[in-house]
Design a protein around this motif. Structure first.
Motif, PDB file in Angstrom:
ATOM      1  N   ARG A 117      40.866  26.128  42.215  1.00  0.00           N
ATOM      2  CA  ARG A 117      41.726  25.144  42.870  1.00  0.00           C
ATOM      3  C   ARG A 117      42.360  25.781  44.097  1.00  0.00           C
ATOM      4  O   ARG A 117      42.512  27.014  44.146  1.00  0.00           O
ATOM      5  CB  ARG A 117      42.829  24.678  41.899  1.00  0.00           C
ATOM      6  N   PRO A 118      42.775  24.957  45.107  1.00  0.00           N
ATOM      7  CA  PRO A 118      43.422  25.528  46.285  1.00  0.00           C
ATOM      8  C   PRO A 118      44.694  26.277  45.889  1.00  0.00           C
ATOM      9  O   PRO A 118      45.344  25.856  44.923  1.00  0.00           O
ATOM     10  CB  PRO A 118      43.766  24.293  47.135  1.00  0.00           C
ATOM     11  N   PRO A 119      45.091  27.341  46.574  1.00  0.00           N
ATOM     12  CA  PRO A 119      44.448  27.850  47.793  1.00  0.00           C
ATOM     13  C   PRO A 119      43.281  28.817  47.515  1.00  0.00           C
ATOM     14  O   PRO A 119      42.588  29.208  48.461  1.00  0.00           O
ATOM     15  CB  PRO A 119      45.586  28.602  48.487  1.00  0.00           C
ATOM     16  N   GLY A 120      43.027  29.196  46.249  1.00  0.00           N
ATOM     17  CA  GLY A 120      41.920  30.109  45.962  1.00  0.00           C
ATOM     18  C   GLY A 120      42.035  30.651  44.560  1.00  0.00           C
ATOM     19  O   GLY A 120      43.010  30.370  43.843  1.00  0.00           O
ATOM     20  N   LEU A 121      41.010  31.407  44.163  1.00  0.00           N
ATOM     21  CA  LEU A 121      40.946  31.914  42.787  1.00  0.00           C
ATOM     22  C   LEU A 121      40.486  33.365  42.761  1.00  0.00           C
ATOM     23  O   LEU A 121      39.584  33.745  43.499  1.00  0.00           O
ATOM     24  CB  LEU A 121      39.934  31.060  41.993  1.00  0.00           C
ATOM     25  N   VAL A 122      41.124  34.139  41.894  1.00  0.00           N
ATOM     26  CA  VAL A 122      40.610  35.474  41.575  1.00  0.00           C
ATOM     27  C   VAL A 122      40.135  35.378  40.124  1.00  0.00           C
ATOM     28  O   VAL A 122      40.907  34.994  39.238  1.00  0.00           O
ATOM     29  CB  VAL A 122      41.692  36.567  41.708  1.00  0.00           C
ATOM     30  N   ALA A 123      38.843  35.662  39.896  1.00  0.00           N
ATOM     31  CA  ALA A 123      38.272  35.497  38.561  1.00  0.00           C
ATOM     32  C   ALA A 123      37.747  36.831  38.069  1.00  0.00           C
ATOM     33  O   ALA A 123      37.018  37.515  38.789  1.00  0.00           O
ATOM     34  CB  ALA A 123      37.136  34.489  38.612  1.00  0.00           C
ATOM     35  N   ASP A 124      38.103  37.194  36.836  1.00  0.00           N
ATOM     36  CA  ASP A 124      37.558  38.453  36.315  1.00  0.00           C
ATOM     37  C   ASP A 124      36.729  38.233  35.061  1.00  0.00           C
ATOM     38  O   ASP A 124      36.989  37.301  34.295  1.00  0.00           O
ATOM     39  CB  ASP A 124      38.667  39.499  36.139  1.00  0.00           C
ATOM     40  N   GLY A 125      35.697  39.076  34.914  1.00  0.00           N
ATOM     41  CA  GLY A 125      34.823  38.956  33.744  1.00  0.00           C
ATOM     42  C   GLY A 125      33.621  39.861  33.837  1.00  0.00           C
ATOM     43  O   GLY A 125      33.726  41.016  34.264  1.00  0.00           O
ATOM     44  N   ARG A 126      32.462  39.328  33.391  1.00  0.00           N
ATOM     45  CA  ARG A 126      31.224  40.095  33.415  1.00  0.00           C
ATOM     46  C   ARG A 126      30.198  39.446  34.334  1.00  0.00           C
ATOM     47  O   ARG A 126      29.343  40.114  34.873  1.00  0.00           O
ATOM     48  CB  ARG A 126      30.595  40.163  32.007  1.00  0.00           C
ATOM     49  N   ASP A 127      30.281  38.093  34.450  1.00  0.00           N
ATOM     50  CA  ASP A 127      29.255  37.357  35.196  1.00  0.00           C
ATOM     51  C   ASP A 127      29.870  36.439  36.243  1.00  0.00           C
ATOM     52  O   ASP A 127      29.288  35.427  36.604  1.00  0.00           O
ATOM     53  CB  ASP A 127      28.411  36.528  34.224  1.00  0.00           C
TER      54      ASP A 127
END
Ligand code: DC
Length: 220
Positions: A117-127
């Protein structure tokens, strides 16, 4: 339509990606996705409902029906606060076991996309970089030696007053690394275009600064 930017941070267990990703999100004012928590939630729910870790189709149905909510650092599963319950080593190992099933991974795709969603995303994981957000602006693969990661986890547990043995932690971590890297469905790998950051000798602040510098240079 332009989708909000994503910074994808992947890496093995205890590489510090959760801490780094949430700090980067905070500094940029972005949303944060801890995708490992979703697999941990499926693991916990499957334990409560006594679903076998090898039963991919039943686990997939269970993952589709999960009632979850993430708010202000609190994670609810069917209205129950499970923030702490999903963090145990046992649930981490179970999460790694249920995450091999394509049915489970498929059920969690749209949940993960919903975090963009705005303004942005930081995503952590494996894939994150390879499968879920292949169009991420920045792809980071965080890593550290197995010993450095086991030591970090040991310190975290001791700080929380949870007793732990370094040798056991190292063994669990190597078991999870092996399974997460060798599975057929979305294995842990350095995605094409990802920048590798070896963090064994770096402080959290140094890692966060590097990721933000890399992001700024991508968007400037
Ligand atoms: O990041 P974590 O330790 O909380 O993740 C727990 C397990 O969930 C991990 O061993 C493998 C699985 N997982 C996954 O398969 N894909 C992700 N994107 C995140 C986690």
């Amino acid at each position: 339509m332009n989708l909000p930017p994503v910074i994808a941070i992947d890496g093995p267990t205890a590489s510090g990606k959760g801490t780094v990703a949430s700090l980067v999100a905070e500094k940029l004012g972005f949303h944060y996705l801890d995708s490992g928590a979703l697999y941990r939630l499926v693991a916990l729910a499957s334990q409560k409902q006594v679903v076998d870790v090898n039963n991919g189709s039943e686990l997939g149905v269970l993952a589709q029906k999960l009632q979850i909510s993430f708010k202000n650092g609190v994670i609810l599963l069917n209205s129950e606060d499970v923030t702490e319950a999903i963090r145990t080593e046992a649930i981490g190992l179970r999460a790694s076991a249920i995450a091999v099933h394509p049915e489970v991974r498929r059920a969690l795709v749209s949940v993960q996309h919903g975090f963009r969603r705005p303004p942005g995303l930081v995503a952590d994981g494996r894939d994150m970089a390879s499968v879920i957000f292949p169009d991420a602006v920045l792809k980071v693969f965080l890593t550290a030696t197995a010993v450095a990661r086991a030591e970090r986890r040991y310190k975290q547990l001791i700080a929380k007053g949870i007793s732990a043995k370094l040798a056991d932690l190292l063994q669990d971590l190597q078991e999870r690394d092996a399974r997460d890297s060798s599975r057929g469905a979305a294995p842990l790998l350095v995605a094409e275009g990802a920048q590798v950051l070896e963090t064994s000798e770096l402080s959290i602040d140094q890692v966060v600064e590097t990721v933000i510098d890399w992001y700024q240079s991508k968007i400037s």
